[in-house]
Scaffold this motif. Structure first.
Motif, PDB file in Angstrom:
ATOM      1  N   MET A  20       0.848  -1.193   0.000  1.00 33.12           N
ATOM      2  CA  MET A  20       0.000   0.000   0.000  1.00 33.12           C
ATOM      3  C   MET A  20       0.885   1.245   0.000  1.00 33.12           C
ATOM      4  N   PRO A  21       0.315   2.382  -0.450  1.00 34.82           N
ATOM      5  CA  PRO A  21       1.078   3.634  -0.408  1.00 34.82           C
ATOM      6  C   PRO A  21       1.171   4.179   1.019  1.00 34.82           C
ATOM      7  N   ARG A  22       1.928   5.215   1.191  1.00 37.65           N
ATOM      8  CA  ARG A  22       2.163   5.924   2.463  1.00 37.65           C
ATOM      9  C   ARG A  22       2.774   5.011   3.515  1.00 37.65           C
ATOM     10  N   MET A  23       1.998   4.103   4.078  1.00 37.80           N
ATOM     11  CA  MET A  23       2.521   3.164   5.067  1.00 37.80           C
ATOM     12  C   MET A  23       2.059   1.766   4.670  1.00 37.80           C
ATOM     13  N   ASN A  24       3.029   0.912   4.317  1.00 38.20           N
ATOM     14  CA  ASN A  24       2.652  -0.431   3.881  1.00 38.20           C
ATOM     15  C   ASN A  24       2.311  -1.321   5.076  1.00 38.20           C
ATOM     16  N   GLY A  25       1.886  -2.529   4.791  1.00 39.35           N
ATOM     17  CA  GLY A  25       1.438  -3.432   5.834  1.00 39.35           C
ATOM     18  C   GLY A  25       2.509  -3.830   6.828  1.00 39.35           C
ATOM     19  N   LEU A  26       3.724  -4.061   6.357  1.00 36.63           N
ATOM     20  CA  LEU A  26       4.803  -4.441   7.273  1.00 36.63           C
ATOM     21  C   LEU A  26       5.177  -3.285   8.203  1.00 36.63           C
ATOM     22  N   GLU A  27       5.177  -2.068   7.680  1.00 33.94           N
ATOM     23  CA  GLU A  27       5.445  -0.896   8.528  1.00 33.94           C
ATOM     24  C   GLU A  27       4.346  -0.744   9.582  1.00 33.94           C
ATOM     25  N   PHE A  28       3.096  -0.933   9.168  1.00 37.53           N
ATOM     26  CA  PHE A  28       1.969  -0.864  10.087  1.00 37.53           C
ATOM     27  C   PHE A  28       2.100  -1.923  11.179  1.00 37.53           C
ATOM     28  N   LEU A  29       2.408  -3.151  10.778  1.00 35.52           N
ATOM     29  CA  LEU A  29       2.591  -4.232  11.761  1.00 35.52           C
ATOM     30  C   LEU A  29       3.686  -3.899  12.761  1.00 35.52           C
ATOM     31  N   GLN A  30       4.795  -3.377  12.265  1.00 38.35           N
ATOM     32  CA  GLN A  30       5.914  -3.022  13.138  1.00 38.35           C
ATOM     33  C   GLN A  30       5.466  -2.015  14.203  1.00 38.35           C
ATOM     34  N   LEU A  31       4.718  -1.001  13.774  1.00 33.82           N
ATOM     35  CA  LEU A  31       4.280   0.043  14.703  1.00 33.82           C
ATOM     36  C   LEU A  31       3.278  -0.478  15.731  1.00 33.82           C
ATOM     37  N   ILE A  32       2.290  -1.259  15.295  1.00 37.17           N
ATOM     38  CA  ILE A  32       1.299  -1.707  16.284  1.00 37.17           C
ATOM     39  C   ILE A  32       1.875  -2.747  17.232  1.00 37.17           C
ATOM     40  N   ARG A  33       2.845  -3.532  16.784  1.00 38.84           N
ATOM     41  CA  ARG A  33       3.443  -4.524  17.678  1.00 38.84           C
ATOM     42  C   ARG A  33       4.305  -3.860  18.747  1.00 38.84           C
ATOM     43  N   GLN A  34       4.798  -2.662  18.465  1.00 36.90           N
ATOM     44  CA  GLN A  34       5.580  -1.915  19.453  1.00 36.90           C
ATOM     45  C   GLN A  34       4.703  -1.095  20.398  1.00 36.90           C
ATOM     46  N   ASP A  35       3.438  -0.950  20.063  1.00 37.95           N
ATOM     47  CA  ASP A  35       2.516  -0.130  20.846  1.00 37.95           C
ATOM     48  C   ASP A  35       1.891  -0.988  21.945  1.00 37.95           C
ATOM     49  N   PRO A  36       2.015  -0.581  23.213  1.00 38.43           N
ATOM     50  CA  PRO A  36       1.464  -1.387  24.303  1.00 38.43           C
ATOM     51  C   PRO A  36      -0.060  -1.562  24.228  1.00 38.43           C
ATOM     52  N   GLU A  37      -0.757  -0.620  23.599  1.00 33.15           N
ATOM     53  CA  GLU A  37      -2.212  -0.742  23.498  1.00 33.15           C
ATOM     54  C   GLU A  37      -2.651  -1.670  22.383  1.00 33.15           C
ATOM     55  N   PHE A  38      -1.920  -1.727  21.283  1.00 32.11           N
ATOM     56  CA  PHE A  38      -2.360  -2.488  20.115  1.00 32.11           C
ATOM     57  C   PHE A  38      -1.500  -3.708  19.811  1.00 32.11           C
ATOM     58  N   GLY A  39      -0.494  -3.950  20.630  1.00 36.96           N
ATOM     59  CA  GLY A  39       0.440  -5.044  20.384  1.00 36.96           C
ATOM     60  C   GLY A  39      -0.192  -6.416  20.331  1.00 36.96           C
ATOM     61  N   SER A  40      -1.328  -6.599  21.003  1.00 31.26           N
ATOM     62  CA  SER A  40      -1.976  -7.914  21.018  1.00 31.26           C
ATOM     63  C   SER A  40      -3.084  -8.044  19.978  1.00 31.26           C
ATOM     64  N   ALA A  41      -3.221  -7.073  19.082  1.00 31.45           N
ATOM     65  CA  ALA A  41      -4.265  -7.132  18.062  1.00 31.45           C
ATOM     66  C   ALA A  41      -4.082  -8.365  17.171  1.00 31.45           C
TER      67      ALA A  41
END
Length: 149
Positions: free
Chosen positions: A70-91
């Motif tokens: 995807m443009p702007r932020m691809n899926g792997l970049e998105f995954l990296q960010l949410i896995r580092q986020d304490p609120e969304f890491g378990s999504a």
């Protein structure tokens, strides 16, 4: 006409992160054909999905169905960010993409996805993928993720 199914009190929301309008419509139609009435929210890229999550616009429990390319932020970049986020890491995240590249598959699983589906391969069996997702959220205990309001 058959009645559309509606799940109980803990309705699972599907966050569809997909930049291709035709693919997004196909996915939504597939859910309708299977009479699955769970709410579907769509983000056109990882940046928009992240913003929806951060602003508390995705009701919990939810499952993310993620494209990688995807443009702007691809899926792997998105995954990296949410896995580092304490609120969304378990999504719970399933990848649905066109990429058959081994490095994308491995990188996705390293980021703790629940499953990886290739669109071209899933096309004929996409009904089975939808049924798998429907069965998954009916029997799995999903994390209740607190989101900002």
């Amino acid at each position: 006409m058959q009645e559309v199914q509606n799940r109980g009190a803990n309705v699972v929301t599907l966050l569809l992160v997909e930049d291709d309008d035709i693919d997004a419509m196909s996915i939504q139609r597939s859910f309708e054909k299977e009479r699955i009435a769970n709410p579907i929210l769509r983000a056109c890229d990882g940046q928009e999905a992240l913003e929806l999550l951060q602003h508390g616009l995705v009701p919990s429990p939810f499952i993310i169905l993620l494209d990688l390319q995807m443009p702007r932020m691809n899926g792997l970049e998105f995954l990296q960010l949410i896995r580092q986020d304490p609120e969304f890491g378990s999504a719970v995240v399933f990848v649905l993409t066109t990429s058959t590249a081994e490095q994308d598959i491995a990188a996705s699983y390293r980021r703790h996805i629940a499953g990886y589906f290739v669109k071209d391969e899933a096309a004929n069996g996409f009904r089975d993928v939808i049924k798998l997702l429907d069965g998954y959220w009916q029997i799995a205990e999903l994390p209740m993720i607190r989101t900002p309001r």
